[in-house]
Design an enzyme around this catalytic site. Sequence first.
Site, PDB file in Angstrom:
ATOM      1  N   HIS A  14      -8.299 -21.087   2.797  1.00 46.70           N
ATOM      2  CA  HIS A  14      -8.055 -21.150   1.266  1.00 46.70           C
ATOM      3  C   HIS A  14      -7.479 -22.248   0.626  1.00 46.70           C
ATOM      4  O   HIS A  14      -6.101 -22.274   0.844  1.00 46.70           O
ATOM      5  CB  HIS A  14      -7.245 -19.941   1.154  1.00 46.70           C
ATOM      6  CG  HIS A  14      -7.998 -18.811   1.554  1.00 46.70           C
ATOM      7  ND1 HIS A  14      -8.069 -18.373   2.909  1.00 46.70           N
ATOM      8  CD2 HIS A  14      -8.703 -17.355   0.819  1.00 46.70           C
ATOM      9  CE1 HIS A  14      -8.668 -17.018   2.851  1.00 46.70           C
ATOM     10  NE2 HIS A  14      -8.765 -16.706   1.803  1.00 46.70           N
ATOM     11  N   HIS A  65     -11.655 -20.473  -3.804  1.00 45.88           N
ATOM     12  CA  HIS A  65     -10.548 -19.764  -3.309  1.00 45.88           C
ATOM     13  C   HIS A  65     -10.478 -19.573  -1.818  1.00 45.88           C
ATOM     14  O   HIS A  65      -9.429 -19.988  -1.150  1.00 45.88           O
ATOM     15  CB  HIS A  65     -10.772 -18.180  -3.953  1.00 45.88           C
ATOM     16  CG  HIS A  65      -9.970 -17.123  -3.123  1.00 45.88           C
ATOM     17  ND1 HIS A  65      -9.035 -16.713  -3.515  1.00 45.88           N
ATOM     18  CD2 HIS A  65     -10.420 -16.438  -2.019  1.00 45.88           C
ATOM     19  CE1 HIS A  65      -8.515 -15.745  -2.549  1.00 45.88           C
ATOM     20  NE2 HIS A  65      -9.364 -15.714  -1.918  1.00 45.88           N
ATOM     21  N   GLU A  91       6.007   5.857   0.499  1.00 45.15           N
ATOM     22  CA  GLU A  91       5.911   5.813   1.541  1.00 45.15           C
ATOM     23  C   GLU A  91       5.555   4.068   2.208  1.00 45.15           C
ATOM     24  O   GLU A  91       6.236   3.612   2.977  1.00 45.15           O
ATOM     25  CB  GLU A  91       5.048   6.788   2.215  1.00 45.15           C
ATOM     26  CG  GLU A  91       5.428   8.278   2.060  1.00 45.15           C
ATOM     27  CD  GLU A  91       4.869   8.482   0.820  1.00 45.15           C
ATOM     28  OE1 GLU A  91       4.385   7.952   0.158  1.00 45.15           O
ATOM     29  OE2 GLU A  91       5.590   9.569   0.354  1.00 45.15           O
ATOM     30  N   HIS A 141      -0.873  18.946   4.351  1.00 43.16           N
ATOM     31  CA  HIS A 141       0.568  18.485   5.084  1.00 43.16           C
ATOM     32  C   HIS A 141       0.334  18.362   6.431  1.00 43.16           C
ATOM     33  O   HIS A 141       1.555  18.068   7.118  1.00 43.16           O
ATOM     34  CB  HIS A 141       1.552  19.296   4.297  1.00 43.16           C
ATOM     35  CG  HIS A 141       1.908  18.830   2.907  1.00 43.16           C
ATOM     36  ND1 HIS A 141       0.880  18.847   1.807  1.00 43.16           N
ATOM     37  CD2 HIS A 141       3.106  18.540   2.291  1.00 43.16           C
ATOM     38  CE1 HIS A 141       1.396  18.555   1.139  1.00 43.16           C
ATOM     39  NE2 HIS A 141       2.678  18.259   0.921  1.00 43.16           N
TER      40      HIS A 141
END
Length: 669
Positions: free
Chosen positions: A26, A261, A411, A473
């Site tokens: 890049h 890019h 998380e 869950h």
Amino acid sequence: MSQTADPANALRALAMDAVQAANSGHPGMPMGMAEIALALWGRHLRHNPANPKWADRDRFVLSNGHGSMLLYALLHLTGYALPMDQLRRFRQWHSMTPGHPEYGCAPGVETTTGPLGQGLANAVGMAIAEKVLAAEFNRPGHDIVAHHTYAFAGDGCLMEGISHEACSLAGTLGLGRLVVLYDDNGISIDGQVKAWFTDDTPKRFEAYGWHVIPAVDGHDVGAVDAAIRAAKAVTDKPSLVCCKTVIAKGSPNKGGSHDAHGAALGEKEVAATREAIGWRHAPFEVPESVYRSWDARGRGAGLEREWNERFAAYTKQHPDLAAEFRRRMAGELPGSWRAHCEALVAKIDAKGESIATRKASQNAIEGLASALPEFFGGSADLTWSNLTQWSAAKPVAGSRPGNYLSYGVREFGMAGIMNGIALHGGLIPFGGTFLVFSDYARNALRLAALMKLRSILVFTHDSIGLGEDGPTHQPVEHAASLRLMPNMEVWRPCDAVETAVAWIAAVERKDGPTSLLLSRQNLPHQKRPFADTAATITAIRRGGYVLADAPALRAVIIATGSEVALAIAAKAKLAEDGIAVRVVSMPCTSAFDRQDAAYRASVLPAGVPRVAIEAGVTDGWRKYVGAVDSRQGAVVGIDRFGESAPGGELFKHFGFTVENVVKTVKGVL
Ligand SMILES: Cc1ncc(C[n+]2csc(CCOP(=O)(O)OP(=O)(O)O)c2C)c(N)n1
């Protein structure tokens, strides 16, 4: 821009030439951020190329890691042990210059980046560690911990959700020594971002409570320098410096375009760029004058020498603190550690409590924390479920540091921040959530494993045993999927003793993360056949061991966690029918797999049929019990999602009963 001697153009040339030589990489970002890099590395960054591990160095994170050549060029030019030959070998096998910066490869690379956004979370973690350690170790007149964390980030990092998690928390915590430089070039891979990224970034970060410096000309070294100075002057908020740049600046035909890019510019365009920027040197040739202007070795040595003198004065006044700081930054455990652990396990074993392993985990934390001031705990808003807090923990509150962080419902951010804390050194981070949400954090766990970080994940509510919260869950595939991750140690202990040993193993592990899978429900204490505590610890740390044996074996039952008690009950029932079985507890399959063949065969003797029990998907157990159609062995597991009902009922419904285990064992005899 047009002068050969422009040090920023050296970065441009090295980036485009290395990408061209590799024919991959890049070039656009390094060419676009060259002046920003010059302003930061040339005028602000406090580092010593001769000692990349100097404790009080500024940390630098290239969150937009695809622009790795920018970092390699900076490390090379400023005088790190990264010779030009390594830049020539960009992206080649066993070079120090892999496609994306990898921690441990080239000196000065502070973290592995490339998965966008995570570098920002790492930087937040590093800034948290700096603040926590400064509060703990600095004394009036002795600021031995006082460094900045700088990060480069692009549009990609800011689009990623983790940037919200980490930067929102950074604002709340008032991390005044964190400075992020945003490469606002309006381009990502698909083209101009205005079609998919139109956030008002300055307002977004202001809303997080950051100090924002908008609309800086990213190609004006003086302007960027002034912005960084202004950023450092604000000490109660993290700073975002928004730099307007042109991707691949200097390339006449690809500058400003996503064509620059992620691919080499091409020989012709490289030549045209050389012409345009007036860089008249062959590829990988840098004139002496440019080297001289970049060389940071003299200044760096001076900075560290000055710090060493200050640290010597600190040592004189506070010898114990200084020794502790040295130990902590070296990642060494306290001298009393071994004895402390053995006493703790002996006490837990003697108590013989039948408690949930999440509770046993809290007891272990409580027992270890008194010997481990480097513990830095936390939870993603489940502290009272994960049971990650201990009595002497000092919660971080706003800008007040402590050793326990409520990460909020974040998380992935938590795991990325924990990686940054572990990378910084001086602290051992652990963080909790429900096992089922390990998926949210997963790529940061993967980077922890890849970087060999000591980061400890407390994953509670580890099976359908959690009950009524239902299949959303109830983890089913998570233990197996975490075990699939290279260098991730996964422990699923069956009682308080195994839980304590798992914690000890996690803390002692210096070369990788550990996931602790813990039950919500109570589990009975197991009696073990070993002579003493040391032997008990040794056996458990092997990952799999004979928990209950029988002469003239007909079968072996292997179980983990909550299913070990079931295996023991089934063994008793089978004995009534005259069938002798052995129960193997296998809390950590990877530790077991590392044992020598003789040990493994002594636990799982050849020719004796085996049944594995775990309340999770069955595939992973086949390597121990044999192929499905071999008729050698069987797995009692669950290959579908759970249900919303009380845990006890679910275990019954899904076949985790003595009757079913007995039947299954009889089926393989
Ligand atoms: C999590 C993640 N998703 C996707 C990618 C692939 N990728 C690499 S760079 C990039 C675009 C980044 O755009 P930006 O940050 O603006 O970088 P620039 O184009 O300015 O170099 C993408 C999607 C990645 N590295 N990480």
